[in-house]
Design a protein around this motif. Structure first.
Motif, PDB file in Angstrom:
ATOM      1  N   GLN A 107      53.443  42.336  35.631  1.00  0.00           N
ATOM      2  CA  GLN A 107      53.887  41.940  34.296  1.00  0.00           C
ATOM      3  C   GLN A 107      52.704  41.479  33.432  1.00  0.00           C
ATOM      4  OE1 GLN A 107      55.218  40.856  37.164  1.00  0.00           O
ATOM      5  NE2 GLN A 107      57.270  41.756  37.152  1.00  0.00           N
ATOM      6  N   HIS A 108      51.814  40.665  34.027  1.00  0.00           N
ATOM      7  CA  HIS A 108      50.667  40.199  33.252  1.00  0.00           C
ATOM      8  C   HIS A 108      49.658  41.318  33.016  1.00  0.00           C
ATOM      9  CE1 HIS A 108      46.777  37.871  32.643  1.00  0.00           C
ATOM     10  NE2 HIS A 108      47.524  37.576  31.596  1.00  0.00           N
ATOM     11  N   ILE A 109      49.462  42.175  34.003  1.00  0.00           N
ATOM     12  CA  ILE A 109      48.556  43.300  33.819  1.00  0.00           C
ATOM     13  C   ILE A 109      49.005  44.149  32.633  1.00  0.00           C
ATOM     14  CG2 ILE A 109      47.595  45.393  34.862  1.00  0.00           C
ATOM     15  CD1 ILE A 109      46.571  42.762  36.099  1.00  0.00           C
ATOM     16  N   ALA A 110      50.317  44.311  32.489  1.00  0.00           N
ATOM     17  CA  ALA A 110      50.850  45.139  31.402  1.00  0.00           C
ATOM     18  C   ALA A 110      50.928  44.397  30.076  1.00  0.00           C
ATOM     19  CB  ALA A 110      52.240  45.649  31.784  1.00  0.00           C
ATOM     20  N   ALA A 111      50.876  43.067  30.107  1.00  0.00           N
ATOM     21  CA  ALA A 111      51.135  42.266  28.907  1.00  0.00           C
ATOM     22  C   ALA A 111      49.856  41.937  28.148  1.00  0.00           C
ATOM     23  CB  ALA A 111      51.873  40.986  29.275  1.00  0.00           C
ATOM     24  N   ILE A 112      49.137  42.946  27.715  1.00  0.00           N
ATOM     25  CA  ILE A 112      47.875  42.691  27.013  1.00  0.00           C
ATOM     26  C   ILE A 112      48.115  41.862  25.755  1.00  0.00           C
ATOM     27  CG2 ILE A 112      45.945  43.770  25.802  1.00  0.00           C
ATOM     28  CD1 ILE A 112      46.235  46.144  27.683  1.00  0.00           C
ATOM     29  N   GLU A 113      49.144  42.208  25.009  1.00  0.00           N
ATOM     30  CA  GLU A 113      49.392  41.558  23.716  1.00  0.00           C
ATOM     31  C   GLU A 113      49.800  40.105  23.854  1.00  0.00           C
ATOM     32  OE1 GLU A 113      52.766  42.181  20.349  1.00  0.00           O
ATOM     33  OE2 GLU A 113      51.455  43.899  20.697  1.00  0.00           O
ATOM     34  N   ALA A 120      41.627  39.968  27.896  1.00  0.00           N
ATOM     35  CA  ALA A 120      41.847  40.958  26.848  1.00  0.00           C
ATOM     36  C   ALA A 120      40.640  41.097  25.934  1.00  0.00           C
ATOM     37  CB  ALA A 120      43.082  40.584  26.029  1.00  0.00           C
ATOM     38  N   LEU A 121      39.866  40.025  25.773  1.00  0.00           N
ATOM     39  CA  LEU A 121      38.807  39.990  24.759  1.00  0.00           C
ATOM     40  C   LEU A 121      37.428  39.644  25.306  1.00  0.00           C
ATOM     41  CD1 LEU A 121      40.952  37.979  22.204  1.00  0.00           C
ATOM     42  CD2 LEU A 121      40.200  40.345  21.886  1.00  0.00           C
ATOM     43  N   GLY A 122      37.337  39.429  26.613  1.00  0.00           N
ATOM     44  CA  GLY A 122      36.105  38.925  27.194  1.00  0.00           C
ATOM     45  C   GLY A 122      34.868  39.730  26.842  1.00  0.00           C
ATOM     46  N   SER A 123      34.952  41.055  26.854  1.00  0.00           N
ATOM     47  CA  SER A 123      33.769  41.870  26.584  1.00  0.00           C
ATOM     48  C   SER A 123      33.313  41.784  25.134  1.00  0.00           C
ATOM     49  CB  SER A 123      34.041  43.331  26.949  1.00  0.00           C
ATOM     50  OG  SER A 123      35.072  43.866  26.132  1.00  0.00           O
ATOM     51  N   GLU A 124      34.201  41.357  24.230  1.00  0.00           N
ATOM     52  CA  GLU A 124      33.854  41.257  22.814  1.00  0.00           C
ATOM     53  C   GLU A 124      33.357  39.864  22.414  1.00  0.00           C
ATOM     54  OE1 GLU A 124      36.463  43.104  19.846  1.00  0.00           O
ATOM     55  OE2 GLU A 124      37.761  43.677  21.504  1.00  0.00           O
ATOM     56  N   ILE A 171      40.031  37.129  36.189  1.00  0.00           N
ATOM     57  CA  ILE A 171      39.768  37.770  34.896  1.00  0.00           C
ATOM     58  C   ILE A 171      39.154  39.149  35.106  1.00  0.00           C
ATOM     59  CG2 ILE A 171      38.334  37.659  32.814  1.00  0.00           C
ATOM     60  CD1 ILE A 171      38.698  34.584  32.963  1.00  0.00           C
ATOM     61  N   GLY A 172      38.152  39.233  35.981  1.00  0.00           N
ATOM     62  CA  GLY A 172      37.510  40.523  36.235  1.00  0.00           C
ATOM     63  C   GLY A 172      38.473  41.539  36.823  1.00  0.00           C
ATOM     64  N   THR A 173      39.294  41.098  37.750  1.00  0.00           N
ATOM     65  CA  THR A 173      40.261  41.998  38.366  1.00  0.00           C
ATOM     66  C   THR A 173      41.253  42.513  37.327  1.00  0.00           C
ATOM     67  OG1 THR A 173      40.078  40.856  40.487  1.00  0.00           O
ATOM     68  CG2 THR A 173      42.031  42.213  40.154  1.00  0.00           C
ATOM     69  N   THR A 174      41.725  41.629  36.471  1.00  0.00           N
ATOM     70  CA  THR A 174      42.678  42.038  35.437  1.00  0.00           C
ATOM     71  C   THR A 174      42.047  43.051  34.495  1.00  0.00           C
ATOM     72  OG1 THR A 174      43.782  39.890  35.546  1.00  0.00           O
ATOM     73  CG2 THR A 174      44.194  41.218  33.593  1.00  0.00           C
ATOM     74  N   MET A 175      40.809  42.827  34.108  1.00  0.00           N
ATOM     75  CA  MET A 175      40.129  43.769  33.223  1.00  0.00           C
ATOM     76  C   MET A 175      39.997  45.142  33.876  1.00  0.00           C
ATOM     77  SD  MET A 175      37.232  41.225  31.567  1.00  0.00           S
ATOM     78  CE  MET A 175      36.583  42.419  30.386  1.00  0.00           C
ATOM     79  N   LEU A 176      39.634  45.171  35.151  1.00  0.00           N
ATOM     80  CA  LEU A 176      39.495  46.442  35.851  1.00  0.00           C
ATOM     81  C   LEU A 176      40.853  47.118  36.066  1.00  0.00           C
ATOM     82  CD1 LEU A 176      36.792  45.593  38.549  1.00  0.00           C
ATOM     83  CD2 LEU A 176      36.523  47.015  36.518  1.00  0.00           C
ATOM     84  N   ALA A 177      41.864  46.335  36.425  1.00  0.00           N
ATOM     85  CA  ALA A 177      43.191  46.903  36.651  1.00  0.00           C
ATOM     86  C   ALA A 177      43.754  47.522  35.381  1.00  0.00           C
ATOM     87  CB  ALA A 177      44.138  45.829  37.180  1.00  0.00           C
ATOM     88  N   ARG A 178      43.409  46.931  34.241  1.00  0.00           N
ATOM     89  CA  ARG A 178      43.847  47.502  32.967  1.00  0.00           C
ATOM     90  C   ARG A 178      43.005  48.706  32.553  1.00  0.00           C
ATOM     91  NH1 ARG A 178      44.726  41.836  29.569  1.00  0.00           N
ATOM     92  NH2 ARG A 178      46.786  41.341  30.435  1.00  0.00           N
ATOM     93  N   ALA A 179      41.764  48.754  33.032  1.00  0.00           N
ATOM     94  CA  ALA A 179      40.847  49.814  32.618  1.00  0.00           C
ATOM     95  C   ALA A 179      41.146  51.148  33.301  1.00  0.00           C
ATOM     96  CB  ALA A 179      39.406  49.399  32.899  1.00  0.00           C
ATOM     97  N   CYS A 190      44.248  44.310  42.557  1.00  0.00           N
ATOM     98  CA  CYS A 190      44.924  43.002  42.510  1.00  0.00           C
ATOM     99  C   CYS A 190      45.195  42.479  43.911  1.00  0.00           C
ATOM    100  CB  CYS A 190      46.225  43.122  41.718  1.00  0.00           C
ATOM    101  SG  CYS A 190      45.995  43.483  39.962  1.00  0.00           S
ATOM    102  N   ALA A 191      45.663  43.359  44.796  1.00  0.00           N
ATOM    103  CA  ALA A 191      45.965  42.940  46.167  1.00  0.00           C
ATOM    104  C   ALA A 191      44.708  42.476  46.890  1.00  0.00           C
ATOM    105  CB  ALA A 191      46.621  44.098  46.930  1.00  0.00           C
ATOM    106  N   ALA A 192      43.587  43.165  46.672  1.00  0.00           N
ATOM    107  CA  ALA A 192      42.346  42.793  47.340  1.00  0.00           C
ATOM    108  C   ALA A 192      41.872  41.412  46.889  1.00  0.00           C
ATOM    109  CB  ALA A 192      41.272  43.848  47.051  1.00  0.00           C
ATOM    110  N   THR A 193      41.960  41.152  45.592  1.00  0.00           N
ATOM    111  CA  THR A 193      41.539  39.841  45.087  1.00  0.00           C
ATOM    112  C   THR A 193      42.438  38.735  45.615  1.00  0.00           C
ATOM    113  OG1 THR A 193      40.572  40.803  43.095  1.00  0.00           O
ATOM    114  CG2 THR A 193      41.174  38.474  42.990  1.00  0.00           C
ATOM    115  N   LEU A 194      43.743  38.983  45.620  1.00  0.00           N
ATOM    116  CA  LEU A 194      44.660  37.984  46.161  1.00  0.00           C
ATOM    117  C   LEU A 194      44.368  37.712  47.636  1.00  0.00           C
ATOM    118  CD1 LEU A 194      48.035  39.077  44.510  1.00  0.00           C
ATOM    119  CD2 LEU A 194      46.782  36.957  44.100  1.00  0.00           C
ATOM    120  N   LYS A 195      44.047  38.757  48.387  1.00  0.00           N
ATOM    121  CA  LYS A 195      43.750  38.583  49.810  1.00  0.00           C
ATOM    122  C   LYS A 195      42.497  37.733  50.004  1.00  0.00           C
ATOM    123  CE  LYS A 195      42.909  41.200  54.057  1.00  0.00           C
ATOM    124  NZ  LYS A 195      42.769  42.555  54.651  1.00  0.00           N
TER     125      LYS A 195
END
Length: 202
Positions: A107-113, A120-124, A171-179, A190-195
């Motif tokens: 849900q959070h991975i999909a909820a960019i807005e 969502a904005l880290g690279s900028e 944060i990094g995992t979320t950015m990659l999962a969205r990319a 996501c599973a690897a980071t949680l583990k």
């Protein structure tokens, strides 16, 4: 000692309308920057989405950067408030796991807005005006502190260090999962980071 209480003057209808309009602009902008990025968010588009004319913008903000700073502040405050509620509603001893699960949930991975503005904005952020970066910095510190308070060794220096590492990983995992365009890879990231970062991980 007697304290004299002075009643606050009632807000005029005009002031109340202006405040409500200001709030609407900030709310629209807080979603827009997460959806389209700082550079992809124009004043005219925000005002149109808020149901207002472009010409009314400067009645509320001195500059576009002032709006971006306030929108970022709102988005960050909302994210911290949500995370605080997640931690508070978790069973005893499970708050850290609950925070991680929520952050890396589909849900959070999909909820960019409507999600965390940092991923969502880290690279900028490095290229933004000082007031925009400061608004982000305040809430990054708050979310790290929230995670640190859930660590088993809270109060020790290691707890804060572990919280910083955990937040960076989330944060990094979320950015990659969205990319990526592969849903299975996104889920595996996501599973690897949680583990690796779960409290009971080896």
């Amino acid at each position: 000692m007697m304290t004299v209480m002075k009643s606050k003057p009632a807000k005029s209808p005009t002031a109340s309308r202006k405040e409500a309009t200001h709030e609407r602009i900030v709310e629209v902008a807080s979603r827009a920057i997460r959806r389209s990025g700082y550079d992809g968010t124009g004043v005219a588009d925000i005002m149109k989405e808020a149901g207002l004319t472009h010409g009314g913008f400067y009645a509320h903000f001195d500059s576009r950067d002032a709006l971006l700073a306030e929108a970022g502040d709102r988005a960050g405050a909302d994210a911290v408030a949500l995370a605080t509620r997640v931690a508070a509603s978790a069973p005893p001893g499970q708050a850290l796991q609950a925070l991680m699960d929520a952050y890396l949930s589909p849900q959070h991975i999909a909820a960019i807005e409507n999600g965390c503005p940092v991923c969502a904005l880290g690279s900028e952020m490095p290229r933004q005006a000082p007031e925009v970066r400061h608004a982000a910095t305040v809430h990054i510190k708050e979310i790290i502190d929230l995670f640190a308070r859930q660590m088993p060794d809270w109060g020790q220096p290691r707890a804060h260090e572990q919280a910083m590492a955990t937040v960076c990983a989330l944060i990094g995992t979320t950015m990659l999962a969205r990319a990526v365009d592969d849903p299975r890879l996104a889920a595996a990231l996501c599973a690897a980071t949680l583990k690796q970062f779960s409290p009971d991980a080896d």
